[in-house]
Structure formats: C-alpha cells, structure tokens
Scaffold this active site. Sequence first.
Site, PDB file in Angstrom:
ATOM      1  N   ASN A   3     -12.364 -74.424 -71.065  1.00  0.00           N
ATOM      2  CA  ASN A   3     -12.542 -73.525 -72.209  1.00  0.00           C
ATOM      3  C   ASN A   3     -11.366 -72.563 -72.244  1.00  0.00           C
ATOM      4  OD1 ASN A   3     -13.437 -71.763 -74.192  1.00  0.00           O
ATOM      5  ND2 ASN A   3     -14.932 -70.754 -72.861  1.00  0.00           N
ATOM      6  N   TRP A   4     -10.536 -72.680 -73.286  1.00  0.00           N
ATOM      7  CA  TRP A   4      -9.350 -71.829 -73.379  1.00  0.00           C
ATOM      8  C   TRP A   4      -9.654 -70.394 -73.788  1.00  0.00           C
ATOM      9  CZ3 TRP A   4      -5.447 -75.419 -76.404  1.00  0.00           C
ATOM     10  CH2 TRP A   4      -5.014 -76.436 -75.539  1.00  0.00           C
ATOM     11  N   LYS A   5     -10.847 -70.170 -74.337  1.00  0.00           N
ATOM     12  CA  LYS A   5     -11.194 -68.850 -74.882  1.00  0.00           C
ATOM     13  C   LYS A   5     -10.120 -68.419 -75.887  1.00  0.00           C
ATOM     14  CE  LYS A   5     -13.858 -67.711 -70.800  1.00  0.00           C
ATOM     15  NZ  LYS A   5     -14.429 -66.643 -69.980  1.00  0.00           N
TER      16      LYS A   5
ATOM     17  N   HIS B 147     -22.461 -69.447 -75.392  1.00  0.00           N
ATOM     18  CA  HIS B 147     -21.694 -68.858 -74.294  1.00  0.00           C
ATOM     19  C   HIS B 147     -22.076 -67.384 -74.140  1.00  0.00           C
ATOM     20  CE1 HIS B 147     -18.307 -67.470 -71.860  1.00  0.00           C
ATOM     21  NE2 HIS B 147     -18.072 -68.736 -71.567  1.00  0.00           N
TER      22      HIS B 147
ATOM     23  N   GLU C 212     -20.415 -64.797 -73.621  1.00  0.00           N
ATOM     24  CA  GLU C 212     -19.575 -63.863 -74.371  1.00  0.00           C
ATOM     25  C   GLU C 212     -19.981 -63.815 -75.837  1.00  0.00           C
ATOM     26  OE1 GLU C 212     -15.880 -64.721 -71.326  1.00  0.00           O
ATOM     27  OE2 GLU C 212     -15.876 -65.627 -73.323  1.00  0.00           O
TER      28      GLU C 212
ATOM     29  N   GLU D 280     -23.676 -71.182 -66.149  1.00  0.00           N
ATOM     30  CA  GLU D 280     -22.557 -70.308 -65.810  1.00  0.00           C
ATOM     31  C   GLU D 280     -23.076 -68.900 -65.545  1.00  0.00           C
ATOM     32  OE1 GLU D 280     -17.991 -69.852 -67.323  1.00  0.00           O
ATOM     33  OE2 GLU D 280     -19.534 -69.853 -68.843  1.00  0.00           O
TER      34      GLU D 280
ATOM     35  N   GLY E 205     -14.774 -65.366 -64.678  1.00  0.00           N
ATOM     36  CA  GLY E 205     -13.482 -64.700 -64.625  1.00  0.00           C
ATOM     37  C   GLY E 205     -13.349 -63.659 -63.535  1.00  0.00           C
TER      38      GLY E 205
ATOM     39  N   SER F 163     -15.716 -69.507 -62.250  1.00  0.00           N
ATOM     40  CA  SER F 163     -14.598 -69.536 -61.297  1.00  0.00           C
ATOM     41  C   SER F 163     -14.512 -70.870 -60.557  1.00  0.00           C
ATOM     42  CB  SER F 163     -14.710 -68.370 -60.296  1.00  0.00           C
ATOM     43  OG  SER F 163     -14.657 -67.130 -60.962  1.00  0.00           O
TER      44      SER F 163
ATOM     45  N   GLY G   2     -13.325 -71.866 -67.550  1.00  0.00           N
ATOM     46  CA  GLY G   2     -12.632 -71.088 -68.573  1.00  0.00           C
ATOM     47  C   GLY G   2     -12.058 -69.807 -68.004  1.00  0.00           C
TER      48      GLY G   2
END
Length: 314
Positions: A10-12, A96, A98, A168, A174, A214, A235
Amino acid sequence: MMRKPIIAGNWKMFKTFEEAIQFVDAVQDKLPTNDKVDAVVCAPALYLPTLVQVASESELAIGAQTMHFENEGAFTGEISPAQLASVDVDYVILGHSERREYYNETDEAINKKVAAALAHNIVPIICCGETLEEREAGTTEQKVAGQIKAALAGFDAQQVEHMVIAYEPIWAIGTGKTATADDANQVCGAIRAVIEELYNAETANAVRIQYGGSVKPDNIQELLTKEHIDGAFSGWSKLTARILLNIIGGGQQMPKKPVALIILDGFAFRDETFGNAVAQANKPNFDRYWSQYPHATLTAAEKLLDYLTAKWGI
C-alpha cells in the site's frame, strides 16, 4: 488447506508519478508466477490507469486504496467502483484504519463498499485492527470480530470466499513495532473462527487473511509459517521496489507442516557417539543454523531404525 499467499503493498500518499512508474518497472519482471503468490500494489487513484497498462503483461496486480460505494453522483473528490472497473483495477482496500479515523468511515459504509466492489468484480481487501488501548484492555478479538461481522453482513459464502481480509493492528502501523508471529496468528485464527461461525468451515478455510503492521523481509517468513496467516499487507513510506520484492519472495508458498531430516552417515545405526551425525544434529552450532529455517522442524533419535519405526512405522 493450502491457501495461496497474497502480498499487497500500500503506497498510501507517497510517490510521484515518475516514481510510481519506476517502481512498477523495477518489480514487474522479477515476480514469482502467480500460481505461487499473488502480488498486488495499491496506488493513488491518479496513477491507476497508467499502472494497469504498464503491468498488463506481468504477474503484478494493481489495486486502489479506497472508493465510494455509489457508481456516480455529486461526491467531489471521490472515485467510484464503476470508474475503477473501467480501468481494470483488480483490488481495492476497504476500511483501512486511516480511512476510519481521518475520514470517519463507518462499518455501515464499509459494508456498502464491499458490496459495490463485488458487483464490479473487484476483490475487496477488508481491513480490521485494534488500537493499543484496546489491545492492553484485552478486547482485540472482540473489536476485530465486530468489524468483520459488520463488513460481511448480507453476503453469502460464495462471495466471502473470494474476499481478502487484512488484520493490521493500528498500534503497529508505521511504528516499526509488530505483533509477534504467534500473536498475529492468534488474531487471524479468531477472524477465521468468526467466518466459520457466520458461514461454515469450508468458507473459513478458503478466505485468505493477511497480516499487516511493519511487515518486512526479515519477518515475513516467520509470519507465513503460521497456520492462519496467508500473506502480508505492507504500507510504509520506505516501501521500495527491492523491499517489496524481498517480501514477495519470502511470501511464496511455504510448507506449514514439520519437515523431517534423516541423516545417513555410516554411524547411523550405532549408539550416539561424537562422530554420529544424528547425535550431532542437536548440538548448539547446528541448532543455530537450523533456526534460519523456521518453517521446518528438526527431529533426531538415538538410532535411525528406532526413529523410522517410531515416526512412520517403517
């Protein structure tokens, strides 16, 4: 049941257009065949049509990072499932953490998005996970079960079998922290149990469940030795082509059953002595090397014949 691993990057909101093209160019010719592992890159919507074309002759699948549940309408800034389908996007990330936190996505909205994705033959990657506070309170499985039940409401078993679920833990996103392989497997197993409760064992065993948080090349193999973990959802800002390839390489189908090593060295039928390789197999130096291969199990016996008879009745 052996489920094919699926590794999704996932590039975000990272990478320029040029960087995106360079990434896909660097990855697409170096992937394992998709009979061994499914490889997916989920990119910003702006890049999707081009990336689908660039990757069209490769084993790399392209996914979106979110979408609306309506096919069209006055929803400024959104992208619809019909639009994604029109450019041949294969996957879409839904729910997700976020999106839930920053854009107030609800379980109800995610359920609608799952339905819309399926209606357009797009595979949903349904995200779930707990906060650090929920984990410390011991409510992880309760939280995740609620998210899964809400996301799957109204779908039949055949539809659910083709979905992907990404567990996740929010506290690991992250941060460099990751759940232990055993902890991740426990939660993924709890997710599978929820699916079995809602449907049946066959459906539960068919659904692929990824772990995210991670994930890196140095922990992917250990994660994938676990019974209920079928892939990785990775990601982070430093996700380079090389790192993704290393994760995908580690994510090829690996045995999840013990592997027996039988050593024949001329001393195999004698009692254990210094020169007997069977005896030496459990020495610390050998164990240190063997620890590099966590998907296998080393077993040694005093006499090879005793071992064969005890283990297999030979």
